[in-house]
Design a protein around this motif. Structure first.
Motif, short mmCIF file in Angstrom:
data_model
loop_
_atom_site.label_atom_id
_atom_site.label_comp_id
_atom_site.label_asym_id
_atom_site.label_seq_id
_atom_site.Cartn_x
_atom_site.Cartn_y
_atom_site.Cartn_z
N VAL A 1 4.76 -14.00 -6.21
CA VAL A 1 5.14 -13.57 -4.86
C VAL A 1 4.47 -12.24 -4.52
CG1 VAL A 1 7.06 -12.85 -3.40
CG2 VAL A 1 7.30 -14.85 -4.88
N SER A 2 4.41 -11.34 -5.49
CA SER A 2 3.77 -10.05 -5.25
C SER A 2 2.29 -10.22 -4.94
CB SER A 2 3.94 -9.14 -6.48
OG SER A 2 5.31 -8.92 -6.76
N LEU A 3 1.62 -11.11 -5.68
CA LEU A 3 0.20 -11.35 -5.46
C LEU A 3 -0.04 -11.99 -4.10
CD1 LEU A 3 -2.65 -11.26 -6.58
CD2 LEU A 3 -2.25 -13.47 -7.66
N GLY A 4 0.79 -12.96 -3.73
CA GLY A 4 0.62 -13.61 -2.44
C GLY A 4 0.84 -12.65 -1.28
N LEU A 5 1.89 -11.85 -1.35
CA LEU A 5 2.16 -10.87 -0.29
C LEU A 5 1.08 -9.78 -0.25
CD1 LEU A 5 6.02 -10.45 -0.66
CD2 LEU A 5 4.79 -11.64 1.16
N ARG A 6 0.53 -9.48 -1.39
CA ARG A 6 -0.56 -8.50 -1.46
C ARG A 6 -1.76 -8.99 -0.67
NH1 ARG A 6 -2.01 -4.77 -5.85
NH2 ARG A 6 -4.27 -4.66 -6.12
N VAL A 7 -2.11 -10.28 -0.85
CA VAL A 7 -3.23 -10.88 -0.11
C VAL A 7 -2.93 -10.89 1.39
CG1 VAL A 7 -4.52 -13.02 0.27
CG2 VAL A 7 -3.99 -12.29 -2.06
N LEU A 8 -1.71 -11.26 1.76
CA LEU A 8 -1.35 -11.34 3.17
C LEU A 8 -1.32 -9.95 3.83
CD1 LEU A 8 1.47 -14.04 3.11
CD2 LEU A 8 -0.93 -14.32 3.71
N SER A 9 -0.93 -8.93 3.08
CA SER A 9 -0.92 -7.58 3.65
C SER A 9 -2.34 -7.11 3.95
CB SER A 9 -0.22 -6.61 2.70
OG SER A 9 -0.92 -6.49 1.48
N ILE B 1 8.04 -5.86 -2.33
CA ILE B 1 8.63 -5.16 -1.19
C ILE B 1 7.59 -4.36 -0.40
CG2 ILE B 1 10.37 -3.51 -0.46
CD1 ILE B 1 11.47 -6.13 -1.54
N THR B 2 6.72 -3.63 -1.10
CA THR B 2 5.73 -2.79 -0.42
C THR B 2 4.80 -3.59 0.49
OG1 THR B 2 5.81 -1.20 -2.26
CG2 THR B 2 3.94 -1.05 -0.75
N PRO B 3 4.16 -4.67 0.01
CA PRO B 3 3.31 -5.44 0.93
C PRO B 3 4.08 -6.17 2.01
CG PRO B 3 3.45 -6.52 -1.21
CD PRO B 3 4.09 -5.18 -1.37
N LEU B 4 5.32 -6.60 1.70
CA LEU B 4 6.12 -7.31 2.71
C LEU B 4 6.43 -6.39 3.89
CD1 LEU B 4 7.76 -9.73 3.67
CD2 LEU B 4 9.69 -8.87 2.33
N LEU B 5 6.85 -5.17 3.61
CA LEU B 5 7.14 -4.22 4.68
C LEU B 5 5.87 -3.84 5.44
CD1 LEU B 5 9.72 -1.87 2.90
CD2 LEU B 5 10.17 -3.72 4.53
N THR B 6 4.75 -3.76 4.72
CA THR B 6 3.48 -3.45 5.38
C THR B 6 3.05 -4.57 6.31
OG1 THR B 6 2.82 -2.13 3.44
CG2 THR B 6 1.09 -2.78 4.98
#
Length: 259
Positions: A101-109, A29-34
């Protein structure tokens, strides 16, 4: 407010601080919102081309997909993990899916924040800001600026060499020894030209009285205003608010160094 008008040093400080705060958390959630926040900010106040932004963002999408795929199908199984699907040595667990999913969104953020800074900041303004606000030594800063200015010239010289070789009937290299020989024909003239340009630039700067002293007057002053600090507060606040929303939804998790 335009992102192009924000002080480059404060903008870089805000981006780096946001990335450091994001690196503490490991939830989706945190990286997605970012990502949503940074992308919205980039297009609303950055006035950047979507095509150019997508061209820079696409490689990170591929990297994130690889991370997600490998983390989901090759998880570190622990006692109590919920197995969703299994075939041979491939195992998909609910916990592995969430970590992937958390790792992927972390990279994208991280990528979205970095691209926002890259597309809304001029390199020359950034170096001038580093000299004026962060006290970067002028010798180092002007050396970087000169090297940056030389890049288009080197590209033009390389194209000129290629055209000259074609006119003189030099055949295209096909084998590895021929490619090595061709590389020598290109590298030596380019290096010689770069050395000559560096000498001329050094003589020109010396003739203009450039000594490299830190106490100097700048023709272009990069100011610091309340808008710059407002941008800093908004960036940090957005990341903290994303983490708070994730905590409220029950997804917030700190990164412990394990995947």
């Amino acid at each position: 407010m335009s992102l192009h008008e924000v002080n480059p040093s404060i903008k870089a400080f805000a981006i780096v601080t946001s990335i450091l705060i994001l690196s503490v958390f490991f939830d989706p959630i945190t990286p997605l919102l970012t990502i949503l926040w940074s992308v919205t900010l980039t297009f609303l106040f950055g006035h950047v081309s979507f095509k150019k932004w997508l061209l820079l963002f696409a490689p990170f999408l591929f990297i994130a997909f690889i991370y997600v795929w490998s983390t989901m199908l090759f998880p570190r199984l622990q006692e109590g993990d919920h197995v969703i699907w299994q075939w041979g040595f491939l195992t998909l667990t609910g916990e592995g899916f969430r970590r992937g999913v958390s790792l992927g969104l972390r990279v994208l953020s991280f990528a979205a924040l970095s691209i926002m800074f890259t597309l809304t900041t001029k390199p020359t303004d950034f170096l001038l800001s580093l000299m004026q606000q962060c006290k970067l030594p002028p010798k180092l800063a002007y050396g970087i600026i000169a090297g940056y200015r030389f890049l288009p010239l080197i590209k033009e010289e390389f194209q000129t060499l290629q055209n000259a070789h074609r006119v003189r009937g030099v055949t295209r290299a096909r084998t590895i020894p021929e490619k090595i020989q061709q590389l020598k024909r290109y590298v030596i003239p380019l290096l010689a030209g770069a050395i000559r340009k560096a000498e001329r630039t050094a003589l020109a700067m010396e003739s203009k009285g450039f000594t490299g002293e830190k106490k100097r007057i700048f023709y272009r002053v990069i100011p610091v205003s309340y808008i710059d600090w407002l941008f800093f507060i908004l960036m940090i606040g957005a990341v903290v608010l994303s983490a708070f929303i994730s905590w409220k939804l029950g997804y917030l998790q700190f990164y412990n160094g394990e995947l």
